[in-house]
Structures are given as structure tokens and as C-alpha cells.
Design a protein around this motif. Structure first.
Motif, PDB file in Angstrom:
ATOM      1  N   HIS A 276       0.895  -1.106   0.101  1.00 10.59           N
ATOM      2  CA  HIS A 276      -0.055  -0.075  -0.094  1.00 10.59           C
ATOM      3  C   HIS A 276       0.656   1.319   0.120  1.00 10.59           C
ATOM      4  CE1 HIS A 276       1.133  -0.639   4.195  1.00 10.59           C
ATOM      5  NE2 HIS A 276       0.930   0.690   4.351  1.00 10.59           N
ATOM      6  N   LEU A 277       2.109   1.168   0.119  1.00 11.82           N
ATOM      7  CA  LEU A 277       3.162   2.211   0.059  1.00 11.82           C
ATOM      8  C   LEU A 277       3.606   2.669  -1.225  1.00 11.82           C
ATOM      9  CD1 LEU A 277       5.104   2.087   3.430  1.00 11.82           C
ATOM     10  CD2 LEU A 277       3.264   3.392   3.021  1.00 11.82           C
ATOM     11  N   SER A 278       3.713   3.942  -1.624  1.00 12.76           N
ATOM     12  CA  SER A 278       4.518   4.285  -2.776  1.00 12.76           C
ATOM     13  C   SER A 278       5.620   4.782  -2.387  1.00 12.76           C
ATOM     14  CB  SER A 278       3.395   5.323  -3.677  1.00 12.76           C
ATOM     15  OG  SER A 278       2.375   4.924  -4.109  1.00 12.76           O
ATOM     16  N   LEU A 279       6.866   4.474  -3.000  1.00  4.51           N
ATOM     17  CA  LEU A 279       8.268   4.775  -2.597  1.00  4.51           C
ATOM     18  C   LEU A 279       8.767   5.733  -3.536  1.00  4.51           C
ATOM     19  CD1 LEU A 279       9.905   1.553  -1.209  1.00  4.51           C
ATOM     20  CD2 LEU A 279       8.762   3.323   0.077  1.00  4.51           C
ATOM     21  N   LEU A 280       9.274   6.981  -3.060  1.00  6.03           N
ATOM     22  CA  LEU A 280      10.025   7.915  -3.952  1.00  6.03           C
ATOM     23  C   LEU A 280      11.305   8.131  -3.363  1.00  6.03           C
ATOM     24  CD1 LEU A 280       7.060  10.523  -4.480  1.00  6.03           C
ATOM     25  CD2 LEU A 280       7.626   8.823  -5.611  1.00  6.03           C
ATOM     26  N   PHE A 281      12.394   8.018  -4.265  1.00  5.77           N
ATOM     27  CA  PHE A 281      13.722   8.158  -3.729  1.00  5.77           C
ATOM     28  C   PHE A 281      14.238   9.593  -4.487  1.00  5.77           C
ATOM     29  CE2 PHE A 281      12.887   3.634  -3.500  1.00  5.77           C
ATOM     30  CZ  PHE A 281      13.269   3.393  -2.363  1.00  5.77           C
ATOM     31  N   GLU A 282      14.950  10.351  -3.710  1.00  2.85           N
ATOM     32  CA  GLU A 282      15.699  11.453  -4.345  1.00  2.85           C
ATOM     33  C   GLU A 282      16.824  11.419  -3.455  1.00  2.85           C
ATOM     34  OE1 GLU A 282      16.706  14.785  -6.288  1.00  2.85           O
ATOM     35  OE2 GLU A 282      14.960  13.173  -6.480  1.00  2.85           O
ATOM     36  N   GLU A 283      18.112  11.863  -4.526  1.00  2.00           N
ATOM     37  CA  GLU A 283      19.574  11.888  -3.815  1.00  2.00           C
ATOM     38  C   GLU A 283      19.575  13.230  -3.017  1.00  2.00           C
ATOM     39  OE1 GLU A 283      21.874  10.317  -4.337  1.00  2.00           O
ATOM     40  OE2 GLU A 283      20.975   8.555  -5.899  1.00  2.00           O
ATOM     41  N   ALA A 284      19.918  12.970  -1.937  1.00  2.00           N
ATOM     42  CA  ALA A 284      19.964  13.944  -0.644  1.00  2.00           C
ATOM     43  C   ALA A 284      20.887  15.353  -1.435  1.00  2.00           C
ATOM     44  CB  ALA A 284      20.601  13.625   0.497  1.00  2.00           C
ATOM     45  N   GLU A 285      22.021  14.962  -1.892  1.00  3.38           N
ATOM     46  CA  GLU A 285      22.892  15.975  -2.295  1.00  3.38           C
ATOM     47  C   GLU A 285      21.979  17.001  -3.541  1.00  3.38           C
ATOM     48  OE1 GLU A 285      27.327  16.610  -4.237  1.00  3.38           O
ATOM     49  OE2 GLU A 285      26.608  14.630  -3.469  1.00  3.38           O
ATOM     50  N   LEU A 286      21.392  16.231  -4.465  1.00  4.75           N
ATOM     51  CA  LEU A 286      20.605  17.158  -5.528  1.00  4.75           C
ATOM     52  C   LEU A 286      19.615  17.798  -4.851  1.00  4.75           C
ATOM     53  CD1 LEU A 286      20.544  14.325  -8.361  1.00  4.75           C
ATOM     54  CD2 LEU A 286      22.166  16.266  -8.289  1.00  4.75           C
ATOM     55  N   ALA A 287      18.736  17.045  -4.018  1.00  2.10           N
ATOM     56  CA  ALA A 287      17.758  18.003  -3.226  1.00  2.10           C
ATOM     57  C   ALA A 287      18.323  19.218  -2.631  1.00  2.10           C
ATOM     58  CB  ALA A 287      17.112  17.141  -2.219  1.00  2.10           C
ATOM     59  N   ALA A 288      19.385  19.130  -2.034  1.00  2.65           N
ATOM     60  CA  ALA A 288      20.084  20.258  -1.259  1.00  2.65           C
ATOM     61  C   ALA A 288      20.500  21.224  -2.020  1.00  2.65           C
ATOM     62  CB  ALA A 288      21.420  19.710  -0.440  1.00  2.65           C
ATOM     63  N   ARG A 289      20.681  21.283  -3.520  1.00  3.49           N
ATOM     64  CA  ARG A 289      21.410  22.228  -3.922  1.00  3.49           C
ATOM     65  C   ARG A 289      20.425  22.537  -5.352  1.00  3.49           C
ATOM     66  NH1 ARG A 289      25.825  18.355  -6.631  1.00  3.49           N
ATOM     67  NH2 ARG A 289      24.679  17.774  -8.475  1.00  3.49           N
ATOM     68  N   ARG A 290      19.213  22.011  -5.317  1.00  6.98           N
ATOM     69  CA  ARG A 290      18.433  22.222  -6.323  1.00  6.98           C
ATOM     70  C   ARG A 290      17.295  23.586  -6.031  1.00  6.98           C
ATOM     71  NH1 ARG A 290      15.361  17.796  -6.159  1.00  6.98           N
ATOM     72  NH2 ARG A 290      16.443  16.610  -7.715  1.00  6.98           N
ATOM     73  N   GLU A 291      17.548  24.467  -6.986  1.00  6.84           N
ATOM     74  CA  GLU A 291      17.070  25.892  -6.796  1.00  6.84           C
ATOM     75  C   GLU A 291      16.361  26.483  -8.022  1.00  6.84           C
ATOM     76  OE1 GLU A 291      19.988  28.312  -5.662  1.00  6.84           O
ATOM     77  OE2 GLU A 291      20.361  27.509  -3.531  1.00  6.84           O
ATOM     78  N   GLY A 292      15.402  27.335  -7.863  1.00  3.33           N
ATOM     79  CA  GLY A 292      14.915  28.021  -8.911  1.00  3.33           C
ATOM     80  C   GLY A 292      14.027  27.428  -9.824  1.00  3.33           C
ATOM     81  N   TRP A 293      14.052  27.316 -11.203  1.00  2.14           N
ATOM     82  CA  TRP A 293      13.428  26.645 -12.196  1.00  2.14           C
ATOM     83  C   TRP A 293      13.450  25.088 -11.816  1.00  2.14           C
ATOM     84  CZ3 TRP A 293      14.845  23.274 -15.957  1.00  2.14           C
ATOM     85  CH2 TRP A 293      13.835  22.943 -17.026  1.00  2.14           C
ATOM     86  N   GLU A 294      14.694  24.612 -11.504  1.00  4.00           N
ATOM     87  CA  GLU A 294      14.851  23.319 -11.437  1.00  4.00           C
ATOM     88  C   GLU A 294      14.184  22.708 -10.308  1.00  4.00           C
ATOM     89  OE1 GLU A 294      18.464  20.118 -11.147  1.00  4.00           O
ATOM     90  OE2 GLU A 294      18.785  22.195 -11.237  1.00  4.00           O
ATOM     91  N   ALA A 295      14.033  23.466  -9.179  1.00  6.17           N
ATOM     92  CA  ALA A 295      13.329  23.021  -8.006  1.00  6.17           C
ATOM     93  C   ALA A 295      11.721  23.106  -8.288  1.00  6.17           C
ATOM     94  CB  ALA A 295      13.773  24.103  -6.738  1.00  6.17           C
ATOM     95  N   GLN A 296      11.141  24.002  -9.146  1.00  6.58           N
ATOM     96  CA  GLN A 296       9.901  24.259  -9.445  1.00  6.58           C
ATOM     97  C   GLN A 296       9.322  22.939 -10.249  1.00  6.58           C
ATOM     98  OE1 GLN A 296       7.633  26.351  -8.164  1.00  6.58           O
ATOM     99  NE2 GLN A 296       9.162  27.291  -6.787  1.00  6.58           N
ATOM    100  N   ARG A 297      10.333  22.695 -11.198  1.00  2.00           N
ATOM    101  CA  ARG A 297      10.015  21.713 -11.952  1.00  2.00           C
ATOM    102  C   ARG A 297       9.833  20.340 -11.159  1.00  2.00           C
ATOM    103  NH1 ARG A 297      14.310  19.860 -16.890  1.00  2.00           N
ATOM    104  NH2 ARG A 297      15.303  19.371 -14.703  1.00  2.00           N
ATOM    105  N   TRP A 298      10.790  20.174 -10.017  1.00  2.00           N
ATOM    106  CA  TRP A 298      10.606  18.938  -9.195  1.00  2.00           C
ATOM    107  C   TRP A 298       9.208  18.963  -8.688  1.00  2.00           C
ATOM    108  CZ3 TRP A 298      10.741  17.293  -4.384  1.00  2.00           C
ATOM    109  CH2 TRP A 298      10.979  15.960  -4.195  1.00  2.00           C
ATOM    110  N   ILE A 299       8.699  20.081  -7.996  1.00  2.00           N
ATOM    111  CA  ILE A 299       7.842  20.131  -7.444  1.00  2.00           C
ATOM    112  C   ILE A 299       6.552  19.745  -8.283  1.00  2.00           C
ATOM    113  CG2 ILE A 299       6.373  21.716  -6.182  1.00  2.00           C
ATOM    114  CD1 ILE A 299       8.740  23.197  -5.264  1.00  2.00           C
ATOM    115  N   ARG A 300       6.594  20.417  -9.315  1.00  2.00           N
ATOM    116  CA  ARG A 300       5.360  19.827 -10.250  1.00  2.00           C
ATOM    117  C   ARG A 300       5.161  18.496 -10.612  1.00  2.00           C
ATOM    118  NH1 ARG A 300       7.310  24.305 -13.039  1.00  2.00           N
ATOM    119  NH2 ARG A 300       8.082  23.004 -14.898  1.00  2.00           N
ATOM    120  N   HIS A 301       6.514  17.598 -10.654  1.00  2.00           N
ATOM    121  CA  HIS A 301       6.451  16.207 -10.784  1.00  2.00           C
ATOM    122  C   HIS A 301       6.033  15.669  -9.555  1.00  2.00           C
ATOM    123  CE1 HIS A 301       8.223  15.702 -15.099  1.00  2.00           C
ATOM    124  NE2 HIS A 301       8.991  16.650 -14.792  1.00  2.00           N
TER     125      HIS A 301
END
Length: 460
Positions: free
Chosen positions: A87-112
């Protein structure tokens, strides 16, 4: 409510409950903001190293977002039983990428992320709603006559358009008078063949009376009709050909030809014995039949690589190479992550190691390939991987974040017969390289579609 560093949130019950598993720091802060912006409801936020499996189960999340880094590898193995609940949906994200994601790239990841949490496919940026509305209005603005024709089409005959056109032309009156048949007395006289010959002779008679020109050559001399007897023309062969027979004893008999076998075979055997054979040349043709599958990825690539490896069957008959650039070179941890996603063996590539079919190899930096009589093997000297892979039996996938600079080499590889595909669509955070492949009419789609197409290609 906070209890021993365990953060439990209670907000809007209509949002999907999410458990955020990440160590304290910039990565967890960014992921927390992204979940809130995507419309998720955080019911649990904790460091995986300090989290108890019972606490995760008691929070009753529907989605678990994990920030991957080497420090949480052992904790994830401990929580594996709970994380693999259906019943769980797993989402993985690289911690290093998440820490430095900003601006347009961060907004695109939020939409996904919002698309995955809310179960829709809309990953377009704000402002595209007006374009979608205009397209919808354009579809709704179809003339009523066309709509009525479409609705009546199933019950009407296939040629109803022709019948309508015929009905519309039934009352048409031309401006010019209609054709009237010619009267019998006005019709021209029709002559038969003999009358035509007589009329032609009458018309050409005056032309025959014209004096002959002096330039006309004299008549040819009469032909010589002397008959030459066959006996005088050709000598008669001895005997009567009617008496010839293939069955007569005195007929033509071919002389037997004696062949000295040893003499004839001697030059052939000598040439074979003097010829130099090379097992390397013979095995090289067999080695060309054993290719490899190369997965190229970058930003957002770990998730795409997992999905591709998860779709490979247990009897996959090609080695799979994964080239995913990581800051810090923590490829040993990447081996552990990918080993959980596939039934195939996963290992870190070593120089001099031969490629084995059905194995997955994580390529560290400065790793190359070489083709020899024994087949493909890894080389300590970095080179163009595609130049060593036999195109006819190899394949390349450019997944999310693949290097755009490699697109010309990949397209050249495809022109030589290699199978090439690129990831596009949902979950592809950086489709720049794959989009160029799609524009070149290469195979494109999500990882599940690509791995299914790859299986068909390798089976053929």
C-alpha cells in the motif's frame, strides 16, 4: 507534536499523507518545502537511522519520500520489510541533489512530485492553463453541421455524401442550351470500305499524272533465280546421317582421364599447411555477436535506472552498463541501491574484468571498454564506450540528465545499426538529450516502455 526528535504533523486530512525519511539538514528542509508546495501532508518526518519500523507503520503514510545518501543505507535495509508494503508508494531522491536544487529546477521537481501525489499527468508550469482552455474551446467550436453529420454517420450508408451531392445537383439548370440530337437528314453520309477506296483513288489521280523527276534512280536489275544444288554447294559428308546412332559400338567414346590424386592435392595441402591461422580472428567474429546495453543518466537518473533494471527479466542475455556520474564517487553505495531494484547481479566494474551476460555493472569514473578475441572487457584507460561496443548487438538508453554532448556519438552509433532510445515524459527531470533523440525519430518513452522495447529488440 514533537517526541524525541520525531516530528509528526497533522494538517489537512484531504491531502495525501507522506512520510519524509531524511537526515536533518538542507536536503530535508528542501524536501519538506517541496511536499508542502506539491499539496502533500507530512505525517512523519524522521532520520532513518533513528526511526523505528513500528513508528513508521503507525503513522499510516501512503507515500514515503526517502533522501538517499550513504549514511542511511543500513537503516533502509533494516526498514526494508515495512517499505516494501504493497500500500506504500516509494519515492527516492538524492540528498545532495535535493539540497542544491533551486529556482526553475526546483519548481519543475515540485510539479512532478505534485503529479505523483495527486495522481494526475499535468506537469506543465503555471500559465499553460489558458493555452489548454483555448485548445478546448477550439474543439468545442466545431460547426453544428459537422457534428450532426458525425452523429448520423454510424447509421447512414457509407456513400451518404454522394447522395446528398446528387440531390443538390438534381435541380441545377445550365445557362447554355442542352444538347439536342441531330436530325436524320442533317447527318453526314457514312461510306463503307470500298467507297472510301474509290473516293481516295479519284482524289489522288491528278497527282499520279505529274511528270517523273529526273532524280529518280533507275530500276533495280532482275534477281538471279539460278538454283544451286546442295551437292555443288557443300561437300556431302561420308555416310548417311540417317544411319547415325548413339547406341552403335563404333560411336564416339570419350577417352578416360586419369587424375593423379596425390599430385593434384599436393598444392592444395601445401597452401593450407603454409597458411597462418589465428584463433583471435575466429573468435573476433563471435565476440562481435556479444554486445552490451549502456544506460547513460545524470540529474534524476537514479530513479530512471532503477525502473529500467526492475523491468529486465532474469534470463536477460546481455551485460548492462550504468554510467551515472556521482559527486564524490560513491559508486559502491550506488551498487547497493541498484541491487535492490533488480534480480540480476550488480557489481562495480574493475579494469581487466570481462563482461558477463546478464550482469549489471556500475561504471566508476575513468573506466573504458576494449574488444578483444575473448569479447568485451573493462579497461583502466577511459575511452569512447560506444566505439568498442558492436552496434549490431548493442543498445544505448539516454535517461534523465544524460550528457547532451554525447548525442552526436549516440546518433552515429544508431546509424551503424545500434538500438538507441531516450527517456521522456513523467519523471524525466532533464530530458534535453533524450528530446534530441526523439527529434531524430529514435525510440522515446518512459523507462517501463523503453525496457519493454529493449527486451523485444534483444530477443530478435
Amino acid at each position: 507534536m514533537t517526541c524525541w526528535g520525531l516530528h509528526v504533523y497533522a494538517t489537512d486530512d484531504s491531502a495525501k499523507p507522506v512520510a519524509l525519511l531524511a537526515r536533518a539538514g538542507a536536503a530535508r528542509d528542501r524536501l519538506r518545502e517541496a511536499i508542502a508546495a506539491a499539496g502533500g501532508r507530512i505525517v512523519l518526518e524522521e532520520d532513518p537511522n533513528e526511526l523505528d519500523a513500528a513508528a513508521l507503520d503507525a503513522a499510516a503514510p501512503q507515500v514515503v519520500l526517502v533522501a538517499l545518501e550513504p549514511a542511511v543505507e543500513d537503516a533502509l535495509e533494516r526498514l526494508e520489510t515495512v517499505l516494501e508494503a504493497p500500500h506504500l508508494s516509494l519515492l527516492f531522491e538524492e540528498a545532495e541533489l535535493a539540497a542544491r536544487r533551486e529556482g526553475w529546477e526546483a519548481q519543475r521537481w515540485i510539479r512532478h512530485l505534485a503529479a505523483k501525489l495527486q495522481g494526475h499527468q499535468n506537469v506543465l508550469p503555471p500559465g499553460s492553463e489558458s493555452e489548454l482552455a483555448d485548445a478546448t474551446n477550439a474543439v468545442q467550436a466545431v460547426p453544428e453541421v459537422a457534428v450532426q453529420a458525425a452523429e448520423s454517420a454510424p447509421s447512414a450508408p457509407l456513400n451518404f455524401e454522394l447522395e446528398d451531392a446528387a440531390a443538390a445537383l438534381s435541380d441545377w439548370q445550365p445557362d447554355a442550351p442542352r444538347f439536342e440530337p441531330m436530325a436524320d437528314d442533317a447527318r453526314p453520309e457514312v461510306l463503307d470500305f470500298e467507297q472510301l477506296i474509290a473516293a481516295s483513288a479519284t482524289e489522288t489521280a491528278p497527282a499520279q499524272e505529274a511528270p517523273r523527276s529526273a532524280a529518280v534512280p533507275p530500276p533495280l536489275p532482275p534477281l538471279d533465280t539460278t538454283v544451286v544444288e546442295p551437292e555443288a554447294a557443300l561437300p556431302k559428308p561420308a555416310g548417311d546421317f540417317n544411319s547415325w546412332s548413339l547406341l552403335e559400338d563404333d560411336g564416339y567414346v570419350a577417352e578416360p582421364v586419369t587424375v593423379d590424386v596425390e599430385k593434384e592435392q599436393a598444392p592444395v595441402l601445401a597452401s593450407l599447411l603454409n597458411r597462418e591461422f589465428s584463433l583471435v580472428e575466429i573468435d573476433a567474429g563471435e565476440a562481435d555477436a556479444n554486445g552490451a546495453v549502456l544506460l547513460l543518466a545524470g540529474v534524476g537518473g537514479p530513479d530512471a535506472v532503477r525502473r529500467v533494471l526492475a523491468g529486465l527479466p532474469e534470463d536477460f542475455q546481455h551485460p548492462v552498463l550504468v554510467q551515472l556520474r556521482l559527486d564524490g564517487g560513491r559508486y559502491a553505495n550506488l551498487v547497493k541501491q541498484m541491487a535492490r531494484a533488480t534480480v540480476l547481479p550488480v557489481a562495480l566494474a574493475d579494469p581487466g574484468q570481462p563482461l558477463v551476460a546478464g550482469n549489471v555493472y556500475i561504471l566508476p569514473d575513468a573506466m573504458g571498454l576494449e574488444l578483444s578475441g575473448a569479447g568485451l572487457s573493462f579497461s583502466a584507460e577511459q575511452n569512447d564506450l560506444l566505439s568498442a561496443m558492436p552496434p549490431a548487438r548493442s543498445a544505448v538508453m539516454m535517461l534523465s540528465g544524460a550528457d547532451v554532448a554525447l548525442v552526436p556519438q549516440v546518433l552515429e552509433f544508431a546509424s551503424k545499426g545500434g538500438w538507441v532510445a531516450g527517456q521522456v515524459g513523467e519523471g524525466c527531470y532533464d530530458p534535453a538529450a533524450a528530446s534530441q533523440l526523439a527529434a531524430a525519430e529514435m525510440t522515446a518513452g518512459d523507462p517501463e516502455f523503453l525496457v519493454a522495447e529493449l527486451a523485444v529488440h534483444c530477443a530478435g
